[in-house]
Design a protein around this motif. Structure first.
Motif, PDB file in Angstrom:
ATOM      1  N   GLY A  55       0.811  -1.203   0.000  1.00 23.26           N
ATOM      2  CA  GLY A  55       0.000   0.000   0.000  1.00 23.26           C
ATOM      3  C   GLY A  55       0.855   1.268   0.000  1.00 23.26           C
ATOM      4  N   GLN A  56       0.190   2.387   0.063  1.00 26.06           N
ATOM      5  CA  GLN A  56       0.880   3.681   0.094  1.00 26.06           C
ATOM      6  C   GLN A  56       1.395   3.954   1.500  1.00 26.06           C
ATOM      7  OE1 GLN A  56      -1.776   6.923  -0.739  1.00 26.06           O
ATOM      8  NE2 GLN A  56      -0.138   8.451  -0.934  1.00 26.06           N
ATOM      9  N   ASN A  57       2.626   4.494   1.622  1.00 30.15           N
ATOM     10  CA  ASN A  57       3.067   4.951   2.931  1.00 30.15           C
ATOM     11  C   ASN A  57       3.773   6.296   2.767  1.00 30.15           C
ATOM     12  OD1 ASN A  57       6.199   4.639   3.402  1.00 30.15           O
ATOM     13  ND2 ASN A  57       5.581   2.829   2.233  1.00 30.15           N
ATOM     14  N   LEU A  58       3.495   7.202   3.687  1.00 30.42           N
ATOM     15  CA  LEU A  58       4.008   8.566   3.600  1.00 30.42           C
ATOM     16  C   LEU A  58       4.120   9.182   4.982  1.00 30.42           C
ATOM     17  CD1 LEU A  58       1.130  10.985   2.640  1.00 30.42           C
ATOM     18  CD2 LEU A  58       0.742   8.541   2.775  1.00 30.42           C
ATOM     19  N   HIS A  59       4.962  10.216   5.087  1.00 37.16           N
ATOM     20  CA  HIS A  59       5.068  10.990   6.327  1.00 37.16           C
ATOM     21  C   HIS A  59       3.959  12.031   6.337  1.00 37.16           C
ATOM     22  CE1 HIS A  59       6.722  13.840   9.312  1.00 37.16           C
ATOM     23  NE2 HIS A  59       7.289  12.764   9.829  1.00 37.16           N
ATOM     24  N   SER A  60       3.553  12.455   7.507  1.00 33.05           N
ATOM     25  CA  SER A  60       2.443  13.418   7.618  1.00 33.05           C
ATOM     26  C   SER A  60       2.717  14.726   6.877  1.00 33.05           C
ATOM     27  CB  SER A  60       2.142  13.699   9.090  1.00 33.05           C
ATOM     28  OG  SER A  60       3.285  14.187   9.760  1.00 33.05           O
ATOM     29  N   ARG A  61       3.991  15.106   6.688  1.00 33.99           N
ATOM     30  CA  ARG A  61       4.277  16.345   5.953  1.00 33.99           C
ATOM     31  C   ARG A  61       3.883  16.247   4.477  1.00 33.99           C
ATOM     32  NH1 ARG A  61       8.901  17.518   3.014  1.00 33.99           N
ATOM     33  NH2 ARG A  61       9.027  19.565   3.992  1.00 33.99           N
ATOM     34  N   GLU A  62       3.717  15.013   3.980  1.00 33.76           N
ATOM     35  CA  GLU A  62       3.302  14.821   2.591  1.00 33.76           C
ATOM     36  C   GLU A  62       1.780  14.803   2.448  1.00 33.76           C
ATOM     37  OE1 GLU A  62       5.855  11.756   0.471  1.00 33.76           O
ATOM     38  OE2 GLU A  62       6.282  11.289   2.587  1.00 33.76           O
ATOM     39  N   TYR A  63       1.080  14.676   3.571  1.00 32.84           N
ATOM     40  CA  TYR A  63      -0.382  14.657   3.534  1.00 32.84           C
ATOM     41  C   TYR A  63      -0.908  16.068   3.312  1.00 32.84           C
ATOM     42  CZ  TYR A  63      -5.216  14.448   5.178  1.00 32.84           C
ATOM     43  OH  TYR A  63      -6.570  14.560   5.271  1.00 32.84           O
ATOM     44  N   LYS A  64      -1.841  16.228   2.388  1.00 30.92           N
ATOM     45  CA  LYS A  64      -2.376  17.553   2.074  1.00 30.92           C
ATOM     46  C   LYS A  64      -3.902  17.645   2.203  1.00 30.92           C
ATOM     47  CE  LYS A  64       1.535  19.475   1.221  1.00 30.92           C
ATOM     48  NZ  LYS A  64       2.019  20.611   2.040  1.00 30.92           N
ATOM     49  N   ARG A  65      -4.594  16.654   1.649  1.00 30.44           N
ATOM     50  CA  ARG A  65      -6.063  16.657   1.664  1.00 30.44           C
ATOM     51  C   ARG A  65      -6.573  15.232   1.828  1.00 30.44           C
ATOM     52  NH1 ARG A  65      -4.805  20.473  -2.381  1.00 30.44           N
ATOM     53  NH2 ARG A  65      -5.859  22.498  -2.155  1.00 30.44           N
ATOM     54  N   PRO A  66      -7.827  15.076   2.293  1.00 27.32           N
ATOM     55  CA  PRO A  66      -8.371  13.718   2.483  1.00 27.32           C
ATOM     56  C   PRO A  66      -8.905  13.081   1.202  1.00 27.32           C
ATOM     57  CG  PRO A  66      -9.973  15.351   3.189  1.00 27.32           C
ATOM     58  CD  PRO A  66      -8.735  16.115   2.806  1.00 27.32           C
ATOM     59  N   ASP A  67      -9.025  13.863   0.113  1.00 25.48           N
ATOM     60  CA  ASP A  67      -9.693  13.386  -1.110  1.00 25.48           C
ATOM     61  C   ASP A  67      -9.089  12.089  -1.651  1.00 25.48           C
ATOM     62  OD1 ASP A  67     -10.057  16.041  -0.511  1.00 25.48           O
ATOM     63  OD2 ASP A  67     -10.366  16.683  -2.569  1.00 25.48           O
ATOM     64  N   ASN A  68      -7.763  12.003  -1.620  1.00 23.00           N
ATOM     65  CA  ASN A  68      -7.090  10.843  -2.209  1.00 23.00           C
ATOM     66  C   ASN A  68      -7.280   9.557  -1.410  1.00 23.00           C
ATOM     67  OD1 ASN A  68      -6.114  12.523  -4.208  1.00 23.00           O
ATOM     68  ND2 ASN A  68      -4.176  12.918  -3.141  1.00 23.00           N
ATOM     69  N   PHE A  69      -7.894   9.665  -0.246  1.00 20.89           N
ATOM     70  CA  PHE A  69      -8.056   8.485   0.617  1.00 20.89           C
ATOM     71  C   PHE A  69      -9.520   8.059   0.729  1.00 20.89           C
ATOM     72  CE2 PHE A  69      -4.248  10.741   1.807  1.00 20.89           C
ATOM     73  CZ  PHE A  69      -3.307   9.732   1.924  1.00 20.89           C
ATOM     74  N   LYS A  70     -10.336   8.584  -0.149  1.00 17.76           N
ATOM     75  CA  LYS A  70     -11.767   8.273  -0.110  1.00 17.76           C
ATOM     76  C   LYS A  70     -12.011   6.776  -0.289  1.00 17.76           C
ATOM     77  CE  LYS A  70     -16.205   9.722  -2.018  1.00 17.76           C
ATOM     78  NZ  LYS A  70     -16.889  10.623  -2.992  1.00 17.76           N
ATOM     79  N   GLY A  71     -12.775   6.198   0.644  1.00 13.49           N
ATOM     80  CA  GLY A  71     -13.134   4.791   0.567  1.00 13.49           C
ATOM     81  C   GLY A  71     -12.020   3.838   0.924  1.00 13.49           C
ATOM     82  N   LYS A  72     -10.896   4.339   1.446  1.00 16.06           N
ATOM     83  CA  LYS A  72      -9.756   3.483   1.758  1.00 16.06           C
ATOM     84  C   LYS A  72      -9.679   3.171   3.249  1.00 16.06           C
ATOM     85  CE  LYS A  72      -6.894   4.950  -2.148  1.00 16.06           C
ATOM     86  NZ  LYS A  72      -5.575   5.474  -2.573  1.00 16.06           N
ATOM     87  N   ARG A  73      -8.925   2.127   3.541  1.00 10.72           N
ATOM     88  CA  ARG A  73      -8.648   1.759   4.927  1.00 10.72           C
ATOM     89  C   ARG A  73      -7.255   2.298   5.258  1.00 10.72           C
ATOM     90  NH1 ARG A  73     -11.411  -2.412   7.248  1.00 10.72           N
ATOM     91  NH2 ARG A  73      -9.521  -3.434   8.042  1.00 10.72           N
ATOM     92  N   VAL A  74      -7.221   3.227   6.220  1.00  9.91           N
ATOM     93  CA  VAL A  74      -6.001   3.985   6.473  1.00  9.91           C
ATOM     94  C   VAL A  74      -5.534   3.798   7.913  1.00  9.91           C
ATOM     95  CG1 VAL A  74      -4.914   6.263   6.380  1.00  9.91           C
ATOM     96  CG2 VAL A  74      -6.781   5.721   4.803  1.00  9.91           C
ATOM     97  N   LEU A  75      -4.233   3.606   8.071  1.00  8.08           N
ATOM     98  CA  LEU A  75      -3.616   3.547   9.395  1.00  8.08           C
ATOM     99  C   LEU A  75      -2.779   4.807   9.596  1.00  8.08           C
ATOM    100  CD1 LEU A  75      -2.646   2.120  12.036  1.00  8.08           C
ATOM    101  CD2 LEU A  75      -0.820   1.088  10.647  1.00  8.08           C
ATOM    102  N   VAL A  76      -3.033   5.532  10.679  1.00  6.09           N
ATOM    103  CA  VAL A  76      -2.223   6.686  11.062  1.00  6.09           C
ATOM    104  C   VAL A  76      -1.398   6.278  12.273  1.00  6.09           C
ATOM    105  CG1 VAL A  76      -2.216   9.096  11.816  1.00  6.09           C
ATOM    106  CG2 VAL A  76      -3.972   8.295  10.211  1.00  6.09           C
ATOM    107  N   ILE A  77      -0.079   6.455  12.187  1.00  2.00           N
ATOM    108  CA  ILE A  77       0.817   6.076  13.280  1.00  2.00           C
ATOM    109  C   ILE A  77       1.320   7.335  13.974  1.00  2.00           C
ATOM    110  CG2 ILE A  77       2.998   4.968  13.888  1.00  2.00           C
ATOM    111  CD1 ILE A  77       2.593   3.063  11.571  1.00  2.00           C
TER     112      ILE A  77
END
Length: 533
Positions: free
Chosen positions: A168-190
């Motif tokens: 799956g996709q993995n990124l640091h929070s500084r790369e996160y910008k908007r929630p649109d790209n995660f619509k309908g996905k199962r997401v883990l925030v660490i």
């Protein structure tokens, strides 16, 4: 004689650094790597290397009266907790008011800072910069480093076995910008710091499921406090600080934890940490409890390992088909342009007197600004640091000898080590009121309460019992501002105005009894205070 000062970075700290230089008759030259001011608070759709990066929805956790610069209150109609776009608007107003922009060289990166050959006698620095592929070298009498500590992400992938096979996709929070790209996905925030909590809450409105993983849990506070006032307005006062320093830490922790658990029981929500409230930088999030109780966010323990599609937690539970992992794991302190003989970082720790001055230098003509993690607002702290640094540069404030500075650094390290749980984020922690007073004492601008109560009791009352707003540090001493008293006496109007947008008729009879109770309480508190001192 110090005259020319290099300011590195044009964010919140850099802007006030320029102004403080001008106030002291110095000549600032500010080098900004990007094409605009604002630093951390300027949103861009794509993260930039070497610059702090935020997501579109970021709202500051400190209220406008506590976070503004000490001689420039935020407009009356600005919200108490500002969206990043409003903070940028405030910065532009500040820069325009004090004519700061002409001192800023945009798109100019600092490549290196080095001592001159005669540094022990001159204290001068060689600053090498680059713009559009062309390098330039200049000599400066002093340097203010205002690059902050949110530019270099801490991404401890080695602590998460199997992450390299995760599809799956993995990124640091500084790369996160908007929630649109995660619509309908199962997401883990660490990570359950402020960014982790905010991102989990925001994603829970669009993602199929959000899991929030935390190693230790966290005490979750909120922006809105008693009677709807901002929490920092209610909690950060000189009187409150006096009480908290008088009471045993166990009592203070118990009272705060009880209040937070009365709002929502941290144990029932899977958030209860083993450490006490004052043992960790708190997480500020008004919405997280609601998203948990509604089932949109599920709290999970630390991750044990990843498979190609799943995540296994330390308690043995497994979540399958995870689409994305966001690491809200903080940042690392770094000064890539500065030689290690000047600034050395070990385990995210830097030996700086008052978190500002490299105490080992022969001449104190370099200061780091904004390298602190306050329980409170950072902007007024950066401003007071700059006011102190410029006075030190000019020789108007003398720093103690090296032994005394080393002792002060060691004492602060001991205090942090004994108060906070071991963590990369707990190396530059300060308490707002205590640290501001510490700087103000050295600078000579700490409010004299006895003098205020004897000459201006109304003002003295506000300074002691009201919020410790930045204007207090403009009442007396170097940099005194004639508008400071009025700013303090009208601060409650600016707090209430942006929320009181519907006119109500309140019966004076209904308000009479609470007012009498307030007057009686004030008289008792004043009597206790005068007896104590």
């Amino acid at each position: 004689m110090v005259k020319r000062v290099a300011v590195i970075g044009a964010g919140a700290s850099g802007l006030t650094a320029i102004k403080c230089c001008l106030d002291e008759g110095l000549e600032p030259t500010c080098f900004e790597k990007t094409d605009d001011i604002g630093g951390l608070w300027r949103f861009k759709d794509e993260p930039e290397d070497g610059r702090a990066s935020i997501y579109k929805s970021v709202v500051i956790n400190t209220s406008k009266e506590m976070m503004c610069f000490s001689d420039f209150p935020a407009p009356d109609d600005f919200p108490n907790f500002m969206h990043n776009s409003r903070i940028m608007e405030y910065f532009r107003m500040y820069a325009e008011k004090f004519n700061l922009l002409k001192y800023i060289h945009n798109k100019t990166a600092v490549c290196s800072i080095e001592k001159t050959w005669d540094f022990p006698t001159t204290g001068q620095w060689i600053v090498t910069t680059e713009r559009e592929g062309n390098q330039d070298i200049a000599i400066f009498d002093a340097v203010l480093i205002c690059t902050g500590h949110h530019s270099f992400p801490n991404l401890p992938l080695s602590s998460f076995p199997g992450i390299e096979q995760f599809k799956g996709q993995n990124l640091h929070s500084r790369e996160y910008k908007r929630p649109d790209n995660f619509k309908g996905k199962r997401v883990l925030v660490i990570g359950i710091g402020n960014s982790g909590g905010d991102i989990a809450v925001e994603l829970s409105r669009t993602a199929e499921k959000v899991f929030l993983s935390t190693r230790r849990g966290a005490w979750v506070t909120h922006r809105v406090s008693k009677n709807g006032y901002p929490r920092d307005i209610s909690n950060l006062s000189r009187f409150q600080n006096l009480i908290s320093k008088t009471l045993p830490s166990s009592v203070t922790n118990y009272l705060i934890e009880s209040a937070l658990n009365n709002r929502f029981n941290h144990c029932n929500y899977g958030l209860l940490p083993q450490h006490r409230f004052n043992g960790q930088h708190p997480t500020v999030n008004d919405e997280l409890p609601n998203r948990i109780i509604s089932g949109y966010v599920q709290i999970r323990p630390n991750v044990k390992e990843f498979t190609s599609t799943d995540v296994i937690f330390e308690d043995g539970t497994v979540e399958k088909n995870i689409d994305a992992v966001i690491f809200a794991t903080g940042y690392s302190i770094s000064f890539p342009f500065c030689d290690k003989s000047v600034l050395q970082v070990n385990n995210n720790k830097v030996c700086l007197y008052k978190y500002m001055f490299p105490y080992h230098l022969e001449m104190y003509t370099l200061a780091v600004v904004g390298l602190i993690q306050p329980i409170g607002a950072i902007m007024p702290i950066s401003e007071l640091q700059c006011r102190l640094a410029t006075r030190v540069f000019k020789g108007l404030v003398k720093l103690p000898d090296k032994e005394a500075m080393a002792f002060d650094i060691g004492k602060k390290k001991f205090k942090i080590d004994n108060r906070y749980v071991p963590s990369q984020r707990h190396t530059i922690q300060v308490d707002y009121v205590e640290y501001m007073d510490e700087l103000a004492t050295v600078l000579g601008v700490k409010p004299d309460l006895l003098r205020l109560f004897t000459t201006d009791p109304r003002l003295g009352f506000q300074v002691l019992f009201g919020p410790c707003t930045p204007y207090q540090f403009r009442l007396m001493g170097p940099g005194k501002w004639s508008g400071a008293r009025n700013a303090i006496m009208t601060q409650w109007n600016r707090i209430i105005m942006p929320t009181k947008t519907r006119t109500l008729k309140i019966s004076t009879q209904d308000a009479y009894f609470p007012r009498m109770l307030l007057v009686g309480a004030v008289m008792i508190i004043l009597a206790i205070f005068m007896f104590h001192f």
